[in-house]
Design a protein around this motif. Structure first.
Motif, PDB file in Angstrom:
ATOM      1  N   LEU A 145      10.078 -15.640   2.558  1.00 20.94           N
ATOM      2  CA  LEU A 145      10.316 -15.611   1.202  1.00 20.94           C
ATOM      3  C   LEU A 145       9.405 -14.382   0.638  1.00 20.94           C
ATOM      4  N   LEU A 146       8.263 -14.301   0.952  1.00 24.26           N
ATOM      5  CA  LEU A 146       7.420 -13.152   0.503  1.00 24.26           C
ATOM      6  C   LEU A 146       7.919 -11.758   0.873  1.00 24.26           C
ATOM      7  N   ASN A 147       8.464 -11.805   2.196  1.00 21.22           N
ATOM      8  CA  ASN A 147       9.217 -10.531   2.543  1.00 21.22           C
ATOM      9  C   ASN A 147      10.288 -10.224   1.291  1.00 21.22           C
ATOM     10  N   VAL A 148      11.151 -11.321   1.258  1.00 19.11           N
ATOM     11  CA  VAL A 148      12.177 -11.231   0.307  1.00 19.11           C
ATOM     12  C   VAL A 148      11.655 -10.789  -1.142  1.00 19.11           C
ATOM     13  N   ILE A 149      10.751 -10.960  -1.810  1.00 21.14           N
ATOM     14  CA  ILE A 149      10.085 -10.916  -2.942  1.00 21.14           C
ATOM     15  C   ILE A 149       9.667  -9.552  -2.805  1.00 21.14           C
ATOM     16  N   GLU A 150       9.179  -9.175  -1.937  1.00 24.15           N
ATOM     17  CA  GLU A 150       8.168  -7.937  -1.810  1.00 24.15           C
ATOM     18  C   GLU A 150       9.481  -6.899  -1.633  1.00 24.15           C
ATOM     19  N   MET A 151      10.623  -6.912  -0.930  1.00 26.78           N
ATOM     20  CA  MET A 151      11.550  -6.075  -0.774  1.00 26.78           C
ATOM     21  C   MET A 151      12.253  -5.769  -2.180  1.00 26.78           C
ATOM     22  N   ALA A 152      12.631  -6.975  -2.810  1.00 29.01           N
ATOM     23  CA  ALA A 152      13.037  -6.793  -4.099  1.00 29.01           C
ATOM     24  C   ALA A 152      12.299  -5.918  -4.956  1.00 29.01           C
ATOM     25  N   TRP A 153      11.040  -6.238  -5.076  1.00 26.75           N
ATOM     26  CA  TRP A 153       9.953  -5.612  -6.059  1.00 26.75           C
ATOM     27  C   TRP A 153      10.338  -4.031  -5.711  1.00 26.75           C
ATOM     28  N   LEU A 154      10.180  -3.553  -4.257  1.00 30.42           N
ATOM     29  CA  LEU A 154      10.041  -2.159  -3.844  1.00 30.42           C
ATOM     30  C   LEU A 154      11.379  -1.598  -4.071  1.00 30.42           C
ATOM     31  N   ALA A 155      12.594  -2.516  -3.882  1.00 33.40           N
ATOM     32  CA  ALA A 155      13.997  -1.736  -4.061  1.00 33.40           C
ATOM     33  C   ALA A 155      14.202  -1.509  -5.430  1.00 33.40           C
ATOM     34  N   ARG A 156      14.133  -2.423  -6.433  1.00 33.48           N
ATOM     35  CA  ARG A 156      14.274  -2.254  -7.967  1.00 33.48           C
ATOM     36  C   ARG A 156      13.403  -1.183  -8.421  1.00 33.48           C
ATOM     37  N   ARG A 157      12.374  -0.748  -7.935  1.00 33.79           N
ATOM     38  CA  ARG A 157      11.713   0.448  -8.445  1.00 33.79           C
ATOM     39  C   ARG A 157      12.598   1.719  -8.115  1.00 33.79           C
ATOM     40  N   THR A 158      13.354   1.614  -7.005  1.00 29.89           N
ATOM     41  CA  THR A 158      14.398   2.868  -6.835  1.00 29.89           C
ATOM     42  C   THR A 158      15.674   2.732  -7.243  1.00 29.89           C
ATOM     43  N   GLY A 159      16.135   1.579  -7.361  1.00 30.03           N
ATOM     44  CA  GLY A 159      17.508   1.533  -7.816  1.00 30.03           C
ATOM     45  C   GLY A 159      17.917   0.118  -8.294  1.00 30.03           C
ATOM     46  N   ASN A 160      18.971  -0.151  -8.792  1.00 32.72           N
ATOM     47  CA  ASN A 160      19.642  -1.321  -9.236  1.00 32.72           C
ATOM     48  C   ASN A 160      20.361  -2.211  -8.152  1.00 32.72           C
ATOM     49  N   PHE A 161      19.780  -2.282  -7.042  1.00 28.08           N
ATOM     50  CA  PHE A 161      20.305  -2.962  -6.055  1.00 28.08           C
ATOM     51  C   PHE A 161      20.575  -4.431  -6.279  1.00 28.08           C
ATOM     52  N   SER A 162      21.445  -4.938  -5.647  1.00 24.25           N
ATOM     53  CA  SER A 162      21.962  -6.251  -6.074  1.00 24.25           C
ATOM     54  C   SER A 162      20.911  -7.214  -5.349  1.00 24.25           C
ATOM     55  N   TRP A 163      20.607  -8.194  -6.413  1.00 24.64           N
ATOM     56  CA  TRP A 163      19.583  -9.187  -6.060  1.00 24.64           C
ATOM     57  C   TRP A 163      20.129  -9.888  -5.008  1.00 24.64           C
TER      58      TRP A 163
ATOM     59  N   LEU B  33       0.827  -1.329   0.056  1.00 25.98           N
ATOM     60  CA  LEU B  33      -0.033  -0.039  -0.032  1.00 25.98           C
ATOM     61  C   LEU B  33       0.734   1.446  -0.245  1.00 25.98           C
ATOM     62  N   MET B  34       1.797   1.303   0.589  1.00 28.08           N
ATOM     63  CA  MET B  34       2.609   2.734   0.886  1.00 28.08           C
ATOM     64  C   MET B  34       3.448   2.908  -0.325  1.00 28.08           C
ATOM     65  N   PHE B  35       3.700   1.923  -1.496  1.00 31.47           N
ATOM     66  CA  PHE B  35       4.255   2.086  -2.567  1.00 31.47           C
ATOM     67  C   PHE B  35       3.565   1.221  -3.886  1.00 31.47           C
ATOM     68  N   TRP B  36       2.531   1.609  -3.800  1.00 29.79           N
ATOM     69  CA  TRP B  36       1.363   1.025  -4.761  1.00 29.79           C
ATOM     70  C   TRP B  36       1.639   1.704  -6.299  1.00 29.79           C
ATOM     71  N   ARG B  37       1.833   2.878  -6.023  1.00 27.77           N
ATOM     72  CA  ARG B  37       2.022   3.484  -7.483  1.00 27.77           C
ATOM     73  C   ARG B  37       3.345   4.042  -7.739  1.00 27.77           C
ATOM     74  N   TYR B  38       3.533   3.940  -9.298  1.00 22.37           N
ATOM     75  CA  TYR B  38       5.106   4.426  -9.447  1.00 22.37           C
ATOM     76  C   TYR B  38       5.028   5.394 -10.887  1.00 22.37           C
ATOM     77  N   PRO B  39       4.273   6.375 -10.596  1.00 18.96           N
ATOM     78  CA  PRO B  39       4.420   7.319 -11.749  1.00 18.96           C
ATOM     79  C   PRO B  39       5.536   7.923 -12.303  1.00 18.96           C
ATOM     80  N   VAL B  40       5.903   8.138 -13.647  1.00 24.44           N
ATOM     81  CA  VAL B  40       6.898   8.303 -14.076  1.00 24.44           C
ATOM     82  C   VAL B  40       6.731   9.455 -15.402  1.00 24.44           C
TER      83      VAL B  40
END
Length: 375
Positions: free
Chosen positions: A318-336, A22-29
């Motif tokens: 595992l769900l937390n790991v997936i969500e973290m990756a989804w959120l983070a990769r919206r903001t930068g190319n952080f290492s998988w 919910l806190m990062f639902w949208r990502y307008p560009v």
């Protein structure tokens, strides 16, 4: 075996996962070139405050030299640098203004932005941090055309896509997520929640609105000038829009090392949180709490739980790991590979955030770019 601690932990974990969505639902560009009307915007003044940016400013100046389809001028305000910032800017044909004397009541970056705005000739003002850079040759055109398409009023600010090159830079993962979420406008409610301000690295506005609000002169003492400027615009009834910059503009934060990264993120991060809407702050807190409770549940289940609880905790982790990756990769190319270790990132964020609160409310002094700043 008592079951309720496991159930409570699982509920908190699920609430955390939901809050993260919910806190990062949208990502307008900014719109893609194909969807933009063919426009010829007025002259844009690109204003770059720079203090000791000799090593960081070249990618931005290089990317500006490659921009096509739009008329612009480049103004670099050398904020009393002790390196070759001015010489580097001159080499790219930028107009350089040296700001040596900082008047009482002014913060360095705000003063530099104000001086640049007074010298600018364009009807549109784009304030860019020296460590940013445009991604494509039409990025500036896309940015400005999107602003015009939205009505050409108020502010359109972008949070650049964070590009990392060193392992230690992954420590910025949580900060990048919360910086964006904390602006209030990325929830399903969109712009129905008032923006917390504007993103500092890229702020685009028109001169008339800037002058009407007092610009950086009106917020001269604000450490978080980006938030303060956005709030000033909103108080005057002007819209402040915050978009993601992926595909348009990038930056690399704190390339000098981990110490600068710590100094940068502790620079009044606690004060910035005051501008976040209580609903969004609740989501952020639930997300962090759920993320920390999940590994505790996994450990507790491994020591005292049944196989079903171990499996449940493993799935939640595992769900937390997936969500973290989804959120983070919206903001930068952080290492998988960093995402399975996300609890360490959350703990690091928590410690730095608490230290920032200490600097802000107890010491009332932060250090940045070799200057002690009163807050």
């Amino acid at each position: 075996m008592l079951v309720w601690p496991f159930v409570l932990a699982a509920i908190i974990s699920l609430l955390g996962l939901a809050s993260g969505l919910l806190m990062f639902w949208r990502y307008p560009v900014p719109s893609s070139p194909d969807s933009l009307e063919q426009q010829h915007p007025s002259l844009v003044s690109v204003i770059i405050p720079a203090r000791n940016e000799e090593r960081r400013i070249v990618p931005l100046l290089e990317s500006l030299s490659q921009q096509e389809g739009i008329a612009f001028e480049t103004i670099v305000i050398d904020d009393d640098s002790e390196d070759r910032t001015s010489e580097v800017a001159h080499a790219y044909n930028a107009r350089v203004i040296r700001n040596k004397d900082l008047e009482d009541g002014w913060i360095g970056k705000s003063a530099a932005c104000w001086i640049g705005a007074q010298a600018a000739e364009g009807k549109l003002l784009l304030f860019m941090d020296a460590d940013t850079a445009f991604e494509e040759t039409d990025s500036l055109l896309r940015y400005v055309a999107s602003y015009e398409k939205l009505g050409g009023k108020g502010i359109l600010s972008l949070q650049p896509y964070h590009q990392i090159k060193q392992v230690y830079e992954n420590a910025s993962t949580i900060f990048n997520i919360i910086v964006m979420a904390g602006m209030n406008v990325f929830t399903p409610f969109g712009e129905r929640l008032l923006s917390a301000g504007s993103f500092g690295p890229c702020i685009l506005c028109n001169r008339a609105d800037y002058d009407a609000t007092g610009g950086h002169a009106g917020i001269r003492g604000a450490v978080m000038d980006d938030l303060a400027l956005g709030e000033e615009f909103q108080e005057q009834g002007l819209p402040v829009r915050c978009y993601g910059g992926r595909g348009i503009v990038r930056f690399r934060m704190y390339p000098e090392g981990f110490h600068q990264l710590l100094e940068g993120w502790t620079k009044n991060f606690g004060t910035a949180s005051k501008s976040t809407h209580p609903f969004v702050m609740m989501l952020v807190n639930l997300w962090i709490t759920g993320g920390l409770v999940t590994p505790a549940l996994l450990l507790l289940s491994s020591l005292f739980g049944s196989s079903s609880w171990i499996m449940t905790a493993g799935v939640l982790y595992l769900l937390n790991v997936i969500e973290m990756a989804w959120l983070a990769r919206r903001t930068g190319n952080f290492s998988w590979w960093i995402f399975p270790f996300y609890p360490i990132l959350l703990l690091m964020f928590t410690v730095i955030f608490v230290y920032s609160l200490y600097l802000t409310h107890v010491r009332k002094t932060v250090t940045w770019r070799g200057r002690d700043v009163q807050v």
